[in-house]
Design an enzyme around this catalytic site. Structure first.
Site, short mmCIF file in Angstrom:
data_model
loop_
_atom_site.label_atom_id
_atom_site.label_comp_id
_atom_site.label_asym_id
_atom_site.label_seq_id
_atom_site.Cartn_x
_atom_site.Cartn_y
_atom_site.Cartn_z
N ASP A 81 1.11 -1.19 -0.41
CA ASP A 81 0.02 0.32 -0.46
C ASP A 81 0.60 1.42 -0.24
O ASP A 81 2.02 1.51 0.41
CB ASP A 81 -0.94 -0.01 0.98
N GLU A 94 -0.19 -2.08 5.86
CA GLU A 94 0.18 -1.85 5.98
C GLU A 94 0.05 0.04 7.21
O GLU A 94 0.69 -0.08 8.25
CB GLU A 94 1.98 -1.43 5.95
#
Length: 399
Positions: free
Chosen positions: A76, A134
């Site tokens: 991400d 994350e």
């Protein structure tokens, strides 16, 4: 050193990273990223599973039975406007890969490609775990993947992860046995008073004054309640109260973060926040509510496996370029995987000060020296080959 088979894929490795960089996605909304990862793994002939909405897991089964190694990459990006003037600049307004996860994803894909060519040599299995979210914790992507069985079928024995790191020059690998990254928690305190006119404070119960006292008092937790040889942080990052300069408000809200590398310290900080807030609320005649949110756990690297990674890194970058780094108070949800199985999370240097590639993580000018991608890929490959090639997956006596 970097093997010829990894070097031969450098162009593809850089292209993968730049593609992910140009099309960043955040949180669990990694639809394009996950689809590209899934298709790449399927084209290699790996078993592929989807979990935690946009998480992707590829399984490479060796020719013989043995241990199962998990290699993890986060995918991400961040809600940040990129300011770099590069051909691969983010095409998504207000979204940027400013932490290196584009590189993490590219390295793990390329490692899967290289290791697929060694499938007949492997005594055991490799799980390539591509994790969403994350950066956005809670809830983060690691816990949902664990809950959905990422560590099972086949059961994972060891877990390894890489973070590209701009505090280290490209060509170096950073390691730390034991506690490496902090438990990162949040707190929110609401002080409730009695509002009224700013000219008549004696008729009010002022939550702003109480909040001011509380912010200063909370700093004594680290300075006076925690052993100075321990690591701890308490930072207030948000204060909110009032609607006008001449009105004493009803409420004041304080929000902040606490960081620690030890579970006892973590609980002490939580208890002291409660105790100090309670005392100051009584002294100022206001009510209070406290909300604690536990974030990432302490990231703890296995001692024996850390030594093993050190030996691998020596072969890849040379002993003088393997650095034992201090712990960081940043949080990382790789910690949840390492709570369940032994493993190591380590750093691959990605800065190049001569080229001006030295901006910190989460900066709108963040970028990496793409030669670091070769090192990270080689580390993934060598860890697997040394553990699973013609042996039972156990650490040798020399390690």
């Amino acid at each position: 050193m970097i093997s010829h088979e990894v070097l031969s894929h450098k162009k593809e490795l850089v292209e993968l990273r730049r593609d992910f960089h140009m099309y960043p996605e955040v949180g669990f909304e990694l639809h394009r990223t996950a689809q590209k990862v899934q298709e790449y793994l399927e084209n290699l002939g790996l078993e592929v599973k989807r979990m935690a909405k946009t998480g992707v897991v590829g399984i490479l089964r060796g020719s013989k039975a043995g241990k199962t190694i998990m290699l993890r990459a986060d995918m991400d990006a961040l809600n940040l406007q990129e300011l770099n003037d590069v051909p691969y600049r983010s095409k998504a307004d207000g979204v940027m890969h400013a932490c290196g996860h584009d590189g993490h994803t590219a390295m793990l894909l390329l490692a899967a490609k290289v290791l697929k060519d060694h499938q007949s040599e492997l005594c055991g299995n490799v799980k390539f775990v591509f994790q969403p979210s994350e950066e956005k914790f809670p809830p983060g992507g690691a816990l949902p993947m664990i809950e959905e069985g990422v560590l099972e079928d086949p059961r994972v024995d060891y877990a390894f992860g890489i973070h590209l790191w701009n505090s280290l020059e490209c060509g170096k690998v950073g390691l730390r046995p034991g506690a490496m990254m902090a438990a990162a928690d949040e707190f929110r305190i609401v002080l409730k008073g009695k509002g009224g006119h700013g000219a008549l404070p004696h008729q009010c119960k002022d939550p702003v004054v109480a909040a001011a006292q509380l912010i200063l008092a909370l700093q004594t937790i680290v300075s006076r309640k925690i052993d100075p040889l321990q690591n701890a942080v308490l930072s207030v990052g948000k204060i909110q109260s009032g609607s006008a300069f001449n009105i004493i408000p009803e409420y004041a809200t304080i929000e902040g973060t606490t960081r620690s590398l030890d579970e006892t310290v973590r609980q002490t900080i939580k208890q002291e926040i409660q105790r100090i807030t309670h005392g100051l609320a009584i002294a100022n005649d206001v009510d209070f509510e406290i909300e604690h949110k536990e974030g990432t756990a302490v990231l703890h690297n296995d001692e024996a496996l850390s030594q093993f990674v050190f030996e691998v890194a020596k072969d890849v970058v040379g002993e003088k370029n393997v650095i034992f780094v201090p712990p960081t108070m940043g949080g990382e949800d790789m910690s949840f995987f390492l709570q369940k199985v032994p493993g190591v999370f380590y750093l691959v240097g990605s800065a190049n000060t001569e080229k001006g590639i030295d901006k910190p993580h989460h900066s709108p000018y963040f970028d990496i020296d793409e030669n670091s991608l070769l090192i990270g890929t080689q580390m993934h490959v060598e860890i697997v080959l040394k553990l699973l090639r013609e042996q039972d997956g156990s650490l040798s006596k020399d390690n």
